[in-house]
Motif scaffolding. Structure first.
Motif, PDB file in Angstrom:
ATOM      1  N   MET A 315       0.855  -1.169   0.000  1.00 34.85           N
ATOM      2  CA  MET A 315       0.000   0.000   0.000  1.00 34.85           C
ATOM      3  C   MET A 315       0.905   1.238   0.000  1.00 34.85           C
ATOM      4  SD  MET A 315      -2.871  -1.599   0.073  1.00 34.85           S
ATOM      5  CE  MET A 315      -4.098  -0.299   0.320  1.00 34.85           C
ATOM      6  N   LEU A 316       0.367   2.382  -0.342  1.00 35.23           N
ATOM      7  CA  LEU A 316       1.169   3.600  -0.395  1.00 35.23           C
ATOM      8  C   LEU A 316       1.803   3.945   0.948  1.00 35.23           C
ATOM      9  CD1 LEU A 316      -1.019   5.924  -2.657  1.00 35.23           C
ATOM     10  CD2 LEU A 316       1.239   5.020  -3.198  1.00 35.23           C
ATOM     11  N   ASP A 317       1.137   3.565   2.051  1.00 33.34           N
ATOM     12  CA  ASP A 317       1.669   3.884   3.368  1.00 33.34           C
ATOM     13  C   ASP A 317       2.736   2.901   3.835  1.00 33.34           C
ATOM     14  OD1 ASP A 317       0.213   1.619   4.012  1.00 33.34           O
ATOM     15  OD2 ASP A 317      -1.175   2.624   5.370  1.00 33.34           O
ATOM     16  N   THR A 322      -1.590  -7.517   1.948  1.00 35.06           N
ATOM     17  CA  THR A 322      -2.168  -8.718   2.549  1.00 35.06           C
ATOM     18  C   THR A 322      -2.524  -8.542   4.021  1.00 35.06           C
ATOM     19  OG1 THR A 322       0.096  -9.513   2.871  1.00 35.06           O
ATOM     20  CG2 THR A 322      -1.092 -10.315   0.945  1.00 35.06           C
ATOM     21  N   SER A 323      -2.229  -7.363   4.576  1.00 42.26           N
ATOM     22  CA  SER A 323      -2.659  -7.085   5.954  1.00 42.26           C
ATOM     23  C   SER A 323      -3.807  -6.082   5.992  1.00 42.26           C
ATOM     24  CB  SER A 323      -1.486  -6.547   6.784  1.00 42.26           C
ATOM     25  OG  SER A 323      -1.071  -5.273   6.319  1.00 42.26           O
ATOM     26  N   SER A 324      -4.258  -5.619   4.830  1.00 39.44           N
ATOM     27  CA  SER A 324      -5.361  -4.656   4.781  1.00 39.44           C
ATOM     28  C   SER A 324      -6.694  -5.391   4.896  1.00 39.44           C
ATOM     29  CB  SER A 324      -5.311  -3.854   3.478  1.00 39.44           C
ATOM     30  OG  SER A 324      -5.403  -4.708   2.347  1.00 39.44           O
ATOM     31  N   ASN A 338      -4.769   2.861  -3.901  1.00 39.00           N
ATOM     32  CA  ASN A 338      -3.796   3.186  -2.851  1.00 39.00           C
ATOM     33  C   ASN A 338      -2.610   2.216  -2.828  1.00 39.00           C
ATOM     34  OD1 ASN A 338      -5.371   5.402  -1.837  1.00 39.00           O
ATOM     35  ND2 ASN A 338      -6.703   3.882  -0.862  1.00 39.00           N
ATOM     36  N   ARG A 339      -2.262   1.681  -3.984  1.00 41.73           N
ATOM     37  CA  ARG A 339      -1.147   0.736  -4.062  1.00 41.73           C
ATOM     38  C   ARG A 339       0.098   1.417  -4.632  1.00 41.73           C
ATOM     39  NH1 ARG A 339      -2.961  -4.574  -4.414  1.00 41.73           N
ATOM     40  NH2 ARG A 339      -0.810  -5.204  -3.924  1.00 41.73           N
ATOM     41  N   SER A 344       0.534  -0.493 -11.147  1.00 37.89           N
ATOM     42  CA  SER A 344      -0.318  -0.120 -12.289  1.00 37.89           C
ATOM     43  C   SER A 344       0.474   0.228 -13.532  1.00 37.89           C
ATOM     44  CB  SER A 344      -1.230   1.057 -11.911  1.00 37.89           C
ATOM     45  OG  SER A 344      -0.464   2.180 -11.547  1.00 37.89           O
ATOM     46  N   THR A 345       1.819   0.222 -13.446  1.00 39.85           N
ATOM     47  CA  THR A 345       2.627   0.358 -14.650  1.00 39.85           C
ATOM     48  C   THR A 345       3.284  -0.968 -15.022  1.00 39.85           C
ATOM     49  OG1 THR A 345       4.495   1.159 -13.308  1.00 39.85           O
ATOM     50  CG2 THR A 345       3.084   2.808 -14.329  1.00 39.85           C
ATOM     51  N   THR A 346       2.982  -2.008 -14.252  1.00 37.70           N
ATOM     52  CA  THR A 346       3.451  -3.365 -14.550  1.00 37.70           C
ATOM     53  C   THR A 346       2.282  -4.266 -14.915  1.00 37.70           C
ATOM     54  OG1 THR A 346       5.327  -3.124 -13.029  1.00 37.70           O
ATOM     55  CG2 THR A 346       4.698  -5.371 -13.631  1.00 37.70           C
ATOM     56  N   ILE A 347       1.199  -4.163 -14.140  1.00 39.04           N
ATOM     57  CA  ILE A 347      -0.016  -4.950 -14.363  1.00 39.04           C
ATOM     58  C   ILE A 347      -1.105  -4.022 -14.884  1.00 39.04           C
ATOM     59  CG2 ILE A 347      -1.748  -6.425 -13.277  1.00 39.04           C
ATOM     60  CD1 ILE A 347       0.317  -7.038 -11.086  1.00 39.04           C
TER      61      ILE A 347
END
Length: 599
Positions: A315-317, A322-324, A338-339, A344-347
């Motif tokens: 996540m950005l933070d 996997t803990s969200s 918020n990733r 988003s430039t790979t997938i």
């Protein structure tokens, strides 16, 4: 005698020729170009001309850009032929393995030059420069052989037909091969000149390969206790750390204009990398010269990326996805929110279009849904597809990752080290920095389950460095080798997964709030889309579970999975699958060759 420098077919022909009594000395022929060393190797210009041919070599000696991870756990499904996939499904043997993997012609070309430098006239530093390039490529050849086979015969000379002992010798031990690779790279790093075009081997490309190799060999020895070489692992790790540290002081920098994911994307979709300070070595493609690459094939052609890779992005933070809350139930349109922007430039994210301002592409559930877009883009000024983009081969980001990993494995990494390596990469992406102390105090359990061999006091930091390596270098061809050196081959036998599907019916996968595709049990069972307005329903792309191309983990909901993994389960045999078998005909020709352990 029969030379292993030739292809298997030629070897068989030569064997027959010898049996019938022919004495023609094939090994005394100069390589390919029919160059007589007495006439050609005279000046440094001759050396430059000859070494220019190394850049075009194929096979085990090739040093080109990686643009996919098709031999690894980063792939959900791959429709092409994969030796790795065949191996873990029990379909590879010494009689079926790729025979071209045991091909020595390029080594002969390299040694031919190195054995004929005695008459070259000119500046000694320039002679040593081109000698260093030749030794660089010899090291690259043997690095590939070491990764594939472990112990292999090691040669520094062009063999004569009468060199029976050398032609038919047994394999040399891994220690000799590895030390020889390192010696070649040390020579190249010391003698190849630092300046010049990044499309040619420089001191820094040589030093980078030295750091890459030493990290590989050091971690391989550390985690592969069966090799009995754990006591020598730190020697290689220390050199990986020092070599990468030297590069870090050489003026390279991460391309970062403050545009987060866009900056990362431009490293892989630029038509000109010549001025990019992140690039240490690259291949130049140019439409005017009709030099093109094949990067358009990465998108939605034969493979897609895996859920395990998608889950790896933070996540950005800086917290693990996997803990969200509800992470394992998020729809395709939600998982990108918020990733880490590198995701988003790979997938392919919702709204991605292959044409500028065009209609957004819809995912293909039959591939899993996570299409690769890294390396795929359109130049906004020319609208030329990516066949003419320059492609990085060695970039500074990898050097930072090598430095961090080597120091973490040695137990010497500090927060300052993390800030000068990992956190420079996270800063470009706009992701919260790594805190070494917090990571070690609370290791990510998902990563810990993936890499159970990691057990040091730096466990949390090492796991986060492995995450960062997979994220930053995704689809650049490193992942399979990383799994080998970490002794993490068991990850290859996990059934691959794609996106989460909450229920049968229509889904929005372009992010505009309107349903685009529908997953149904069969063409006859249309109740799940019965309430969709006719105008929307008419445009839905329909996919059916009874087509047997994919299924859902919970029957009518869950993660996309693939029947092949049920029909032919994957099994990674750790006693043998870290190497490939030597082609049978080579062992037949030379009985002193023995197969890698387990084969």
């Amino acid at each position: 005698m029969i030379s292993r420098y030739y292809t298997p077919l030629v070897l068989v022909i030569l064997a027959i020729t010898l049996i019938t009594g022919c004495k023609k000395n094939f090994l005394e022929r100069p390589p390919q170009t029919s160059i007589d060393p007495k006439d050609f190797f005279k000046t440094t210009a001759d050396l430059e001309t000859y070494t220019n041919g190394f850049y075009e070599m194929d096979g085990m000696t090739a040093l080109g850009p990686g643009t996919d991870d098709v031999f690894s756990d980063n792939i959900s499904v791959y429709l092409g032929g994969s030796e790795v996939d065949n191996m873990i499904r029990g379909k590879i043997s010494a009689t079926t393995v790729n025979v071209k993997s045991w091909e020595w012609k390029n080594l002969r070309r390299i040694n031919y030059m190195l054995n004929n430098l005695q008459d070259v006239k000119g500046d000694q530093a320039t002679i040593d420069h081109f000698k260093g390039i030749a030794r660089f490529y010899r090291a690259n050849f043997y690095f590939a052989m070491l990764k594939r086979y472990g112990d292999v015969p090691y040669y520094t000379t062009v063999l004569d037909a009468n060199d029976e002992a050398a032609l038919y010798k047994a394999k040399d031990p891994r220690t000799l091969v590895a030390d020889s690779i390192r010696a070649d790279l040390e020579y190249a790093a010391s003698h190849v000149k630092p300046g010049g075009s990044a499309t040619r081997i420089t001191k820094w490309a040589s030093m980078s390969m030295l750091a890459r190799f030493c990290l590989y060999e050091g971690t391989f020895r550390k985690y592969h206790d069966e090799s009995g070489l754990q006591g020598t692992a730190n020697t290689f790790l220390e050199r990986a750390a020092s070599a990468s540290q030297e590069i870090m002081g050489a003026g390279f920098s991460i391309y970062n204009t403050g545009k987060k994911g866009e900056d990362y994307q431009k490293v892989f979709t630029s038509t000109d990398l010549s001025g990019n300070k992140e690039i240490i070595f690259y291949q130049d493609y140019d439409q005017a010269l009709n030099r093109s690459n094949s990067t358009h094939y990465v998108f939605d052609w034969q493979w897609s990326l895996s859920k395990s890779l998608a889950d790896t992005y933070l996540m950005l933070d800086g917290t693990p996805f996997t803990s969200s809350p509800g992470w394992d139930k998020k729809t395709f349109a939600d998982v990108f929110k918020n990733r880490d922007p590198r995701m988003s430039t790979t997938i392919m994210p919702p709204g991605f279009a292959t044409n500028l301002g065009g209609i957004p592409n819809k995912i293909r559930p039959t591939f899993g849904g996570y299409a690769q877009i890294k390396f795929y883009a359109i130049d906004p000024s020319t609208k030329v597809y990516t066949e003419f983009t320059d492609l990085p081969v060695i970039r500074y980001a990898e050097i930072l990752l090598i430095n961090a990993e080597a120091k973490a494995e040695l137990g010497t990494i500090t927060q300052t080290d993390a800030d000068l390596t990992i956190n420079i990469l996270r800063n470009r992406a706009g992701v919260a920095p790594l805190n070494i102390g917090m990571a070690n105090a609370n290791p990510d359990q998902v990563l810990a389950n993936m890499y159970p061999q990691v057990s040091s006091g730096n466990k949390g930091a090492l796991l986060e460095i492995r995450r960062e390596r997979n994220v930053e270098l995704a689809c650049e061809g490193f992942r399979y080798a990383d799994l080998l050196r970490w002794k993490a081959g068991k990850l290859l036998e996990r059934p691959t997964q794609g996106i989460y599907v909450p229920k049968l019916g229509a889904m929005d996968v372009t992010g505009d709030g309107v349903e685009d595709i529908a997953i149904l049990q069969s063409p006859e069972q249309t109740d799940p889309i019965a309430g969709i307005p006719d105008a929307i329903r008419a445009k839905l792309v329909l996919y059916y579970l009874n087509s047997n191309s994919f299924y859902l983990s919970n029957t009518t909901s869950g993660f996309i999975m693939f029947p092949e993994n049920l029909n032919t389960p994957r099994l990674f045999d750790e006693a043998k699958y870290y190497y490939f078998p030597i082609p049978f005909q080579q062992v037949l020709l030379n009985p002193k060759l023995t197969q890698p352990k387990g084969w």
